[in-house]
Design a protein around this motif. Sequence first.
Motif, PDB file in Angstrom:
ATOM      1  N   PHE A   1      12.400  -0.916   0.003  1.00 61.00           N
ATOM      2  CA  PHE A   1      11.346  -1.713  -0.634  1.00 61.00           C
ATOM      3  C   PHE A   1      10.844  -1.019  -1.905  1.00 61.00           C
ATOM      4  N   GLN A   2      10.597   0.276  -1.811  1.00 61.58           N
ATOM      5  CA  GLN A   2      10.135   1.050  -2.969  1.00 61.58           C
ATOM      6  C   GLN A   2      11.139   0.960  -4.111  1.00 61.58           C
ATOM      7  N   VAL A   3      12.403   1.173  -3.827  1.00 63.14           N
ATOM      8  CA  VAL A   3      13.424   1.172  -4.872  1.00 63.14           C
ATOM      9  C   VAL A   3      13.538  -0.210  -5.515  1.00 63.14           C
ATOM     10  N   LYS A   4      13.559  -1.265  -4.702  1.00 62.27           N
ATOM     11  CA  LYS A   4      13.696  -2.623  -5.243  1.00 62.27           C
ATOM     12  C   LYS A   4      12.433  -3.096  -5.966  1.00 62.27           C
TER      13      LYS A   4
ATOM     14  N   LEU B   1       0.832  -1.202   0.000  1.00 64.67           N
ATOM     15  CA  LEU B   1       0.000   0.000   0.000  1.00 64.67           C
ATOM     16  C   LEU B   1       0.866   1.252   0.000  1.00 64.67           C
ATOM     17  N   THR B   2       1.974   1.209   0.719  1.00 63.65           N
ATOM     18  CA  THR B   2       2.899   2.347   0.731  1.00 63.65           C
ATOM     19  C   THR B   2       3.420   2.612  -0.679  1.00 63.65           C
ATOM     20  N   VAL B   3       3.852   1.569  -1.364  1.00 66.54           N
ATOM     21  CA  VAL B   3       4.350   1.720  -2.733  1.00 66.54           C
ATOM     22  C   VAL B   3       3.238   2.237  -3.654  1.00 66.54           C
ATOM     23  N   ALA B   4       2.053   1.668  -3.543  1.00 65.54           N
ATOM     24  CA  ALA B   4       0.944   2.104  -4.396  1.00 65.54           C
ATOM     25  C   ALA B   4       0.604   3.571  -4.150  1.00 65.54           C
ATOM     26  N   TYR B   5       0.685   3.998  -2.901  1.00 65.82           N
ATOM     27  CA  TYR B   5       0.399   5.404  -2.610  1.00 65.82           C
ATOM     28  C   TYR B   5       1.487   6.305  -3.189  1.00 65.82           C
TER      29      TYR B   5
END
Length: 165
Positions: free
Chosen positions: A114-117, A32-36
Motif C-alpha cells: 500500500f505504501q509503495v503504490k 494513518l500508517t502511510v502518514a506516519y
Amino acid sequence: MAYTSSDVIKAIIAAAKGVAGDQWLALAQAMLTVAYIESSFNPDAIGDNGTSFGIFQLHWGGQADAFEAKYGHEAIFDPYKQATYKAGQMWDIFQGLGGASALAADPTTFLTNFQVKAQVSITPSASRVNTAWSVAQDASDGDWTNVSPTAPDSTLQDPNAPSTS
C-alpha cells in the motif's frame, strides 16, 4: 492555522469515511500508517531536500503539482486538504490490494504494498511498517463517531470547525 497531529488523525478519518463506506476504519488505519511513515503525523513536514510537503509528502514534479493546481500553494500543509485529495486514490489502491480482509490477514505485506503504490516510494522496512501500523491502530482506537465524512477532493478545511456563515 497551526495544525496538530490530532488534526491529522481527524482529517484522515474524515476522508476515509467519505470514500470507504463500512470499511472506513481499515482504510483510515492504512492511510494513518502511510502518514506516519511519511511525516510522523507532522502536517508541516518537509522532506526530499525541500521538494516534498505535508502529511503524505506530496512531491514537486509529481502529486504536489496537481494538488497546488487544485487547492493553491498555501494549502500544501493543510492535512484536511491533503487527506481528502489522497483518499479516493488510496481507496482504489486499498481495494485493489484486497481491502480490509487482506489487511487483516497480513498487515505487514499489505501495508508495504500500500505504501509503495500510494506514495510511489522506496519500500519501507518491515520494522518501520510494523511500528507505523501499531501507531495507526492506537491513533484510530478512539470513538470517531463524531468525525463527519469528507468527500474526496473536497475544499473543506476542517469538517468539525464551527460555521462562519
